[in-house]
Design a protein around this motif. Structure first.
Motif, PDB file in Angstrom:
ATOM      1  N   SER A   1      11.032  12.712  48.137  1.00 14.81           N
ATOM      2  CA  SER A   1       9.889  12.421  49.005  1.00 14.81           C
ATOM      3  C   SER A   1       9.873  10.931  49.312  1.00 14.81           C
ATOM      4  O   SER A   1      10.219  10.098  48.464  1.00 14.81           O
ATOM      5  N   LYS A   2       9.481  10.611  50.546  1.00 18.87           N
ATOM      6  CA  LYS A   2       9.389   9.227  50.981  1.00 18.87           C
ATOM      7  C   LYS A   2       8.008   8.972  51.572  1.00 18.87           C
ATOM      8  O   LYS A   2       7.553   9.719  52.439  1.00 18.87           O
ATOM      9  N   GLU A   3       7.372   7.902  51.111  1.00 17.46           N
ATOM     10  CA  GLU A   3       6.053   7.520  51.610  1.00 17.46           C
ATOM     11  C   GLU A   3       6.133   6.132  52.235  1.00 17.46           C
ATOM     12  O   GLU A   3       6.727   5.213  51.676  1.00 17.46           O
ATOM     13  N   ASN A   4       5.549   5.987  53.419  1.00 22.64           N
ATOM     14  CA  ASN A   4       5.446   4.696  54.094  1.00 22.64           C
ATOM     15  C   ASN A   4       4.008   4.525  54.557  1.00 22.64           C
ATOM     16  O   ASN A   4       3.479   5.369  55.300  1.00 22.64           O
ATOM     17  N   ASP A   5       3.398   3.422  54.142  1.00 23.90           N
ATOM     18  CA  ASP A   5       1.971   3.216  54.387  1.00 23.90           C
ATOM     19  C   ASP A   5       1.748   1.769  54.783  1.00 23.90           C
ATOM     20  O   ASP A   5       2.267   0.847  54.134  1.00 23.90           O
ATOM     21  N   SER A   6       1.001   1.533  55.855  1.00 24.97           N
ATOM     22  CA  SER A   6       0.672   0.165  56.245  1.00 24.97           C
ATOM     23  C   SER A   6      -0.750   0.119  56.792  1.00 24.97           C
ATOM     24  O   SER A   6      -1.262   1.129  57.310  1.00 24.97           O
ATOM     25  N   TRP A   7      -1.371  -1.058  56.694  1.00 23.57           N
ATOM     26  CA  TRP A   7      -2.772  -1.179  57.076  1.00 23.57           C
ATOM     27  C   TRP A   7      -3.074  -2.608  57.503  1.00 23.57           C
ATOM     28  O   TRP A   7      -2.603  -3.554  56.902  1.00 23.57           O
ATOM     29  N   LYS A   8      -3.866  -2.736  58.565  1.00 20.19           N
ATOM     30  CA  LYS A   8      -4.399  -4.026  58.990  1.00 20.19           C
ATOM     31  C   LYS A   8      -5.891  -3.851  59.254  1.00 20.19           C
ATOM     32  O   LYS A   8      -6.285  -2.875  59.896  1.00 20.19           O
TER      33      LYS A   8
ATOM     34  N   SER B   1       1.376  -3.289  53.007  1.00 20.70           N
ATOM     35  CA  SER B   1       2.337  -2.224  53.292  1.00 20.70           C
ATOM     36  C   SER B   1       2.870  -1.689  51.968  1.00 20.70           C
ATOM     37  O   SER B   1       3.003  -2.441  50.998  1.00 20.70           O
ATOM     38  N   TYR B   2       3.166  -0.396  51.946  1.00 21.85           N
ATOM     39  CA  TYR B   2       3.644   0.245  50.716  1.00 21.85           C
ATOM     40  C   TYR B   2       4.745   1.236  51.077  1.00 21.85           C
ATOM     41  O   TYR B   2       4.612   2.028  52.015  1.00 21.85           O
ATOM     42  N   LYS B   3       5.843   1.182  50.327  1.00 26.85           N
ATOM     43  CA  LYS B   3       6.950   2.110  50.522  1.00 26.85           C
ATOM     44  C   LYS B   3       7.355   2.694  49.173  1.00 26.85           C
ATOM     45  O   LYS B   3       7.403   1.982  48.174  1.00 26.85           O
ATOM     46  N   GLU B   4       7.648   3.982  49.187  1.00 30.95           N
ATOM     47  CA  GLU B   4       8.002   4.652  47.926  1.00 30.95           C
ATOM     48  C   GLU B   4       9.028   5.744  48.181  1.00 30.95           C
ATOM     49  O   GLU B   4       8.939   6.471  49.176  1.00 30.95           O
ATOM     50  N   VAL B   5       9.988   5.824  47.266  1.00 32.21           N
ATOM     51  CA  VAL B   5      10.956   6.929  47.259  1.00 32.21           C
ATOM     52  C   VAL B   5      10.858   7.607  45.905  1.00 32.21           C
ATOM     53  O   VAL B   5      10.977   6.941  44.861  1.00 32.21           O
ATOM     54  N   TYR B   6      10.635   8.922  45.921  1.00 29.19           N
ATOM     55  CA  TYR B   6      10.421   9.649  44.669  1.00 29.19           C
ATOM     56  C   TYR B   6      11.379  10.842  44.584  1.00 29.19           C
ATOM     57  O   TYR B   6      11.524  11.615  45.531  1.00 29.19           O
ATOM     58  N   ASP B   7      12.025  10.960  43.429  1.00 26.08           N
ATOM     59  CA  ASP B   7      12.928  12.075  43.150  1.00 26.08           C
ATOM     60  C   ASP B   7      12.088  13.216  42.567  1.00 26.08           C
ATOM     61  O   ASP B   7      11.753  13.216  41.384  1.00 26.08           O
ATOM     62  N   GLU B   8      11.724  14.172  43.428  1.00 25.57           N
ATOM     63  CA  GLU B   8      10.873  15.280  42.993  1.00 25.57           C
ATOM     64  C   GLU B   8      11.604  16.197  42.010  1.00 25.57           C
ATOM     65  O   GLU B   8      10.990  16.751  41.082  1.00 25.57           O
ATOM     66  N   LEU B   9      12.904  16.335  42.203  1.00 25.34           N
ATOM     67  CA  LEU B   9      13.684  17.253  41.366  1.00 25.34           C
ATOM     68  C   LEU B   9      13.690  16.810  39.914  1.00 25.34           C
ATOM     69  O   LEU B   9      13.567  17.623  38.991  1.00 25.34           O
ATOM     70  N   ASN B  10      13.827  15.474  39.705  1.00 25.86           N
ATOM     71  CA  ASN B  10      13.875  14.942  38.342  1.00 25.86           C
ATOM     72  C   ASN B  10      12.580  14.232  37.927  1.00 25.86           C
ATOM     73  O   ASN B  10      12.535  13.618  36.868  1.00 25.86           O
ATOM     74  N   ASP B  11      11.567  14.332  38.802  1.00 21.34           N
ATOM     75  CA  ASP B  11      10.274  13.710  38.527  1.00 21.34           C
ATOM     76  C   ASP B  11      10.440  12.231  38.163  1.00 21.34           C
ATOM     77  O   ASP B  11       9.958  11.754  37.132  1.00 21.34           O
ATOM     78  N   THR B  12      11.138  11.500  39.066  1.00 20.68           N
ATOM     79  CA  THR B  12      11.474  10.101  38.795  1.00 20.68           C
ATOM     80  C   THR B  12      11.177   9.239  40.018  1.00 20.68           C
ATOM     81  O   THR B  12      11.538   9.600  41.146  1.00 20.68           O
ATOM     82  N   LEU B  13      10.539   8.105  39.781  1.00 18.71           N
ATOM     83  CA  LEU B  13      10.299   7.147  40.854  1.00 18.71           C
ATOM     84  C   LEU B  13      11.588   6.361  41.102  1.00 18.71           C
ATOM     85  O   LEU B  13      12.052   5.628  40.230  1.00 18.71           O
TER      86      LEU B  13
ATOM     87  N   MET C   1     -11.803   5.595  55.257  1.00 15.55           N
ATOM     88  CA  MET C   1     -11.065   4.363  54.944  1.00 15.55           C
ATOM     89  C   MET C   1     -10.071   4.628  53.814  1.00 15.55           C
ATOM     90  O   MET C   1     -10.413   5.250  52.822  1.00 15.55           O
ATOM     91  N   ASN C   2      -8.860   4.196  53.983  1.00 11.40           N
ATOM     92  CA  ASN C   2      -7.803   4.467  53.012  1.00 11.40           C
ATOM     93  C   ASN C   2      -8.122   3.852  51.663  1.00 11.40           C
ATOM     94  O   ASN C   2      -8.532   2.705  51.567  1.00 11.40           O
ATOM     95  N   ILE C   3      -7.909   4.621  50.600  1.00  8.68           N
ATOM     96  CA  ILE C   3      -8.236   4.145  49.251  1.00  8.68           C
ATOM     97  C   ILE C   3      -7.425   2.920  48.881  1.00  8.68           C
ATOM     98  O   ILE C   3      -7.853   2.096  48.070  1.00  8.68           O
ATOM     99  N   LYS C   4      -6.241   2.725  49.490  1.00  9.52           N
ATOM    100  CA  LYS C   4      -5.408   1.576  49.129  1.00  9.52           C
ATOM    101  C   LYS C   4      -5.946   0.266  49.675  1.00  9.52           C
ATOM    102  O   LYS C   4      -5.409  -0.791  49.382  1.00  9.52           O
ATOM    103  N   LEU C   5      -7.025   0.324  50.461  1.00 11.04           N
ATOM    104  CA  LEU C   5      -7.677  -0.925  50.848  1.00 11.04           C
ATOM    105  C   LEU C   5      -8.164  -1.673  49.620  1.00 11.04           C
ATOM    106  O   LEU C   5      -8.264  -2.895  49.621  1.00 11.04           O
ATOM    107  N   ALA C   6      -8.494  -0.928  48.597  1.00  9.08           N
ATOM    108  CA  ALA C   6      -8.919  -1.577  47.358  1.00  9.08           C
ATOM    109  C   ALA C   6      -7.822  -2.452  46.789  1.00  9.08           C
ATOM    110  O   ALA C   6      -8.083  -3.427  46.087  1.00  9.08           O
ATOM    111  N   PHE C   7      -6.570  -2.097  47.069  1.00  4.22           N
ATOM    112  CA  PHE C   7      -5.442  -2.901  46.618  1.00  4.22           C
ATOM    113  C   PHE C   7      -5.235  -4.107  47.512  1.00  4.22           C
ATOM    114  O   PHE C   7      -4.895  -5.191  47.055  1.00  4.22           O
ATOM    115  N   ALA C   8      -5.411  -3.919  48.826  1.00  2.35           N
ATOM    116  CA  ALA C   8      -5.004  -4.956  49.767  1.00  2.35           C
ATOM    117  C   ALA C   8      -6.070  -5.992  50.045  1.00  2.35           C
ATOM    118  O   ALA C   8      -5.772  -7.103  50.437  1.00  2.35           O
TER     119      ALA C   8
END
Length: 248
Positions: free
Chosen positions: A150-157, A185-197, A1-8
């Motif tokens: 890096s790009k993260e897309n996460d969704s759960w029902k 649902s969760y979406k994130e874009v992260y700049d790995e080169l500059n270590d910046t969200l 079970m995805n750990i982000k269920l604790a959030f949702a």
């Protein structure tokens, strides 16, 4: 079970209280709660018609349905001194603070005051069984062997079978079971080169306790409770400090 269920999860279990500073706004997510319950029982109509030649008895049993919604719930909370004032002044809200670290039901007055509805009044717990669906993707672009973006897309029902207990005033105990439907649902874009969200968004769509069935444990006339309890999609709210300060 995805750990982000604790959030949702809208399981209405309060985490450790966090007291907000009165000098700064505290953002969070808030949704409207709608009770749509029905209490079904019956009435008995009895007639007898005695004559010199016969004696007749007639019983007629009829279902009687009464609504138990937000107005009735709030009225009971006023009668039990949990709330004060007029029913029309109050609404029931659901709070999600810090991506699920603090969640719960609250009564909000139009004058801005907030009262926490504790687990003695409304509580739910995992009973048995769940079904879920979801997606997760994580993609990183690479240039000259160096991670770029890096790009993260996460969704759960998920749907859980749960127990629900309601006791808005002394002597009332609604013992219910329900399907708890929720997700995120969760979406994130992260700049790995500059270590910046670069950006991140976390959303919680409408949820519900559906297919509710149960009874009033203290109703001597029997009857059943059915219906649903719905929570609207949570909206980003600039300041939820009043909610956090209402926690015990």
């Amino acid at each position: 079970m995805n750990i982000k269920l604790a959030f949702a999860s809208l399981a209405l279990v309060i985490a450790a209280p966090i007291v907000a500073s009165a000098q700064s706004a505290v953002p969070g997510k808030v949704g409207n709660v709608t009770l749509a319950l029905v209490h079904t029982t019956y009435t008995e109509d009895y007639k007898e018609t005695p004559t010199d030649k016969s004696y007749k008895e007639f019983y007629n049993y009829t279902n009687v349905k009464s609504k138990y919604g937000n107005k009735e719930f709030i009225a009971d909370l006023i009668d039990s001194s949990v709330l004060e004032g007029a029913v029309a002044d109050w609404t029931i809200k659901y709070l999600d603070y810090n991506d699920g670290d603090t969640t719960g039901l609250f009564a909000v007055n139009k004058d801005g005051s907030v009262v926490y509805i504790n687990s003695d009044i409304f509580d739910t717990s995992f009973l048995a069984g769940y079904a879920f669906s979801g997606t997760y993707s994580y993609v990183t672009t690479i240039k000259d062997d160096v991670d770029q973006i890096s790009k993260e897309n996460d969704s759960w029902k998920e749907t859980d079978k749960v127990d629900v207990y309601m006791s808005p005033f002394e002597g009332a105990a609604l013992i219910l079971t329900a399907f708890h439907n929720y997700g995120y649902s969760y979406k994130e874009v992260y700049d790995e080169l500059n270590d910046t969200l670069v950006s991140a968004s976390y959303s919680i769509p409408a949820s519900s306790f559906s297919s509710i069935v149960g009874h009033d444990d203290n109703d001597t006339e029997g009857g059943i409770i059915s219906g649903s309890i719905n929570v609207s999609a949570l909206k980003d709210t600039a300041d939820v400090s009043a909610f956090l300060n209402a926690l015990p």
